[in-house]
Design a protein around this motif. Sequence first.
Motif, PDB file in Angstrom:
ATOM      1  N   VAL A 134      38.212  12.089  35.457  1.00  0.00           N
ATOM      2  CA  VAL A 134      37.962  11.667  34.250  1.00  0.00           C
ATOM      3  C   VAL A 134      38.942  12.678  33.425  1.00  0.00           C
ATOM      4  N   TRP A 135      38.886  13.978  33.392  1.00  0.00           N
ATOM      5  CA  TRP A 135      39.704  14.874  32.670  1.00  0.00           C
ATOM      6  C   TRP A 135      40.842  15.022  32.977  1.00  0.00           C
ATOM      7  N   THR A 136      41.431  14.964  34.311  1.00  0.00           N
ATOM      8  CA  THR A 136      42.905  15.180  34.540  1.00  0.00           C
ATOM      9  C   THR A 136      43.865  14.152  33.672  1.00  0.00           C
ATOM     10  N   PRO A 137      43.432  13.088  33.502  1.00  0.00           N
ATOM     11  CA  PRO A 137      44.619  12.287  32.499  1.00  0.00           C
ATOM     12  C   PRO A 137      44.312  12.652  31.144  1.00  0.00           C
ATOM     13  N   VAL A 138      43.152  12.881  30.605  1.00  0.00           N
ATOM     14  CA  VAL A 138      42.787  13.419  29.252  1.00  0.00           C
ATOM     15  C   VAL A 138      43.392  14.600  29.148  1.00  0.00           C
ATOM     16  N   GLN A 139      43.241  15.615  29.966  1.00  0.00           N
ATOM     17  CA  GLN A 139      43.762  17.237  29.624  1.00  0.00           C
ATOM     18  C   GLN A 139      45.431  16.995  29.716  1.00  0.00           C
ATOM     19  N   PHE A 140      46.061  16.222  30.606  1.00  0.00           N
ATOM     20  CA  PHE A 140      47.545  15.862  30.504  1.00  0.00           C
ATOM     21  C   PHE A 140      47.897  15.728  29.241  1.00  0.00           C
ATOM     22  N   ARG A 151      43.740  19.613  19.247  1.00  0.00           N
ATOM     23  CA  ARG A 151      43.414  19.497  20.865  1.00  0.00           C
ATOM     24  C   ARG A 151      41.855  19.962  20.963  1.00  0.00           C
ATOM     25  N   VAL A 152      41.339  20.528  20.322  1.00  0.00           N
ATOM     26  CA  VAL A 152      39.659  20.713  20.531  1.00  0.00           C
ATOM     27  C   VAL A 152      38.956  19.553  20.112  1.00  0.00           C
ATOM     28  N   LEU A 153      39.414  18.760  18.923  1.00  0.00           N
ATOM     29  CA  LEU A 153      38.799  17.829  18.405  1.00  0.00           C
ATOM     30  C   LEU A 153      38.897  16.657  19.736  1.00  0.00           C
ATOM     31  N   PHE A 154      40.294  16.498  20.038  1.00  0.00           N
ATOM     32  CA  PHE A 154      40.333  15.512  20.919  1.00  0.00           C
ATOM     33  C   PHE A 154      39.593  15.554  22.412  1.00  0.00           C
ATOM     34  N   GLY A 155      39.508  16.782  22.687  1.00  0.00           N
ATOM     35  CA  GLY A 155      38.762  17.198  23.701  1.00  0.00           C
ATOM     36  C   GLY A 155      37.232  16.961  23.515  1.00  0.00           C
ATOM     37  N   ASN A 156      36.779  17.338  22.502  1.00  0.00           N
ATOM     38  CA  ASN A 156      35.411  17.199  21.939  1.00  0.00           C
ATOM     39  C   ASN A 156      34.864  15.542  21.974  1.00  0.00           C
ATOM     40  N   LEU A 157      35.950  14.877  21.457  1.00  0.00           N
ATOM     41  CA  LEU A 157      35.672  13.400  21.181  1.00  0.00           C
ATOM     42  C   LEU A 157      35.350  12.886  22.562  1.00  0.00           C
ATOM     43  N   VAL A 158      36.254  13.125  23.560  1.00  0.00           N
ATOM     44  CA  VAL A 158      36.134  12.608  25.089  1.00  0.00           C
ATOM     45  C   VAL A 158      34.786  13.294  25.418  1.00  0.00           C
ATOM     46  N   SER A 159      34.447  14.553  25.312  1.00  0.00           N
ATOM     47  CA  SER A 159      33.272  15.210  25.783  1.00  0.00           C
ATOM     48  C   SER A 159      31.844  14.254  25.270  1.00  0.00           C
ATOM     49  N   LEU A 160      32.060  13.631  24.294  1.00  0.00           N
ATOM     50  CA  LEU A 160      30.839  12.831  23.760  1.00  0.00           C
ATOM     51  C   LEU A 160      30.338  12.279  25.040  1.00  0.00           C
TER      52      LEU A 160
END
Length: 172
Positions: A134-140, A151-160
Amino acid sequence: MAVSLAAGRKAASLQGAVLSALGSLLSQFIERSRKKPGSSKSLDLSGPLRFAIYGFLFTGPLSHYFYLYLEQLIPSNVPFAMVKRLLLDRLVVAPPFLLLFFFVMNLLEGKDLSAFAEKIKSGYWVALKMNWKVWTPVQFINVNYVPMQFRVLFGNLVSLFWFAYLASIKKR
C-alpha cells in the motif's frame, strides 16, 4: 523557524489523532455492515480513542520530523534521490514504525508482553507485507512530488484507510 516547526508538529499531531481515530471508526462501520441483522451494533469508542492517542503522540509528530529529516538527509539534487528516499522509508523506517504501532496498541489495551509477542507472530509480517504494497507507491509520490508542507497531511489522509486496515487485523 522554531515557531513554524512547533506549529507544524502540533498540526501533524492533531491530524494524526483525528484521522487515526476515524480509521478505527471506519473499520467498525465496515465490520458492522458485514454482520448479520440483529447482532450488536454499538460502537466501541475505546478503539478510536487508542488510535487517536497513537496518532497524536506518534504518527503525527514522528511523520513531521521524518519528512524534515529526510529532506536534509537526501536533498533532491543528490543522485538517485527519489530511489534513496523511498528505500530509506520502506526498508529502514516502515518496519520499526509498524512494530511501534503494535507495541503501543498493546500497552494502551493493557495487555502484557506475551500478548504482544503473540500479536507480532500472528500479525506483524502480514501487516508489513501489506504496508509495503500500500505505502510504497504512496510514499514514492509523497517524498518525491508532494510539497514539504503537505507531506504529513497527504500521508495522514492515506492513513485514514491504513488505520482502518490495522484496526481490522488487531481484532483477529
